[in-house]
Design a protein around this motif. Structure first.
Motif: not given
Lengths: 114, 115
Positions: A34, A36, A38, A44, A46, A90
């Motif tokens: 994944f 993510y 922010q 967060l 997706l 992330f």
């Protein structure tokens, strides 16, 4: 055990330039991967996910990532950076269908220079 | 749907005080996660629940931390007594496996400052 390593805690690009954020994973089973994003003072969200289907995954806001098993990588790219892309990104891994918790990398802060 | 709701958004307290953070997951989600985010350690999973039952609490730092989920729509994370090193942003997230294939839906976080 699962883990991800994000190379570069800070990346700066000029507006309109290519964005490349690097992520390498470690997993003893076929992983789900994944990305993510922010934004400041937010949770967060997706961007995109890989769940063992197509190796090139397209996400929101023009981002995409390619799963490369031979390189254990899942790098995030965008052809042309926009000022609104400035955020922290992330990478995360899970065991796939066997588990439901995510293990996150330490994050990469993207700065877009006008 | 309303998304994951956390309260308070900001909390400033003094060392030794009890802190309670609250989370309401998305309706219908049967998994709930508590994460902590700090500059030094990044995002750490503290504990997660399935159908209100704690499944893995190995990330809870010490006995001063406790989490409960009395029903499907509410969870708390409590720190007693709080210490300055607990200062962090605490995120709650939820999902419903297998439909979400590991994707988590995050709240906006609770920023805790312990003086």
């Amino acid at each position: 055990a699962q883990s991800v390593t994000q190379l570069g805690s800070h990346v700066s690009v000029s507006e309109g330039a290519l964005v490349l954020l690097r992520c390498n994973y470690s997993s003893s089973v076929p992983p789900y991967l994944f990305w993510y994003v922010q934004y400041p003072n937010q949770g967060l969200q997706l961007l995109l996910k890989y769940t063992s289907a197509a190796t090139l995954v397209k996400g929101i806001n023009g981002f995409e990532a390619e799963f490369k098993k031979s390189e254990t990588s899942f790098h995030l790219t965008k052809p042309s950076a926009h000022m609104s892309d400035a955020a922290e990104y992330f990478c995360a891994v899970s065991e796939g269908t066997g588990a439901n918790n995510l293990f996150f990398g330490t994050g990469t802060r993207l700065t877009v220079i006008p | 749907d309303a998304g994951v709701i956390q309260s308070p958004r900001h909390e400033v307290t003094e060392m030794g005080q009890e802190v309670t953070l609250r989370c309401k997951p998305i309706s219908g989600h049967d998994y709930l996660f508590w994460y902590r985010q700090t500059m030094m350690r990044g995002l750490e999973l503290l504990i997660y629940f399935n159908n209100n039952v704690p499944i893995d609490d190995s990330g809870m730092p010490e006995d001063r931390f406790s989490a409960k989920m009395p029903n499907a729509s509410f969870s708390t994370l409590k720190i007693q007594p709080s210490e300055p090193r607990d200062s962090a942003v605490y995120f709650c997230a939820s999902n419903s496996r297998p439909g979400h294939n590991g994707e988590l839906f995050f709240g906006e976080g609770s920023r805790l400052t312990v003086l």
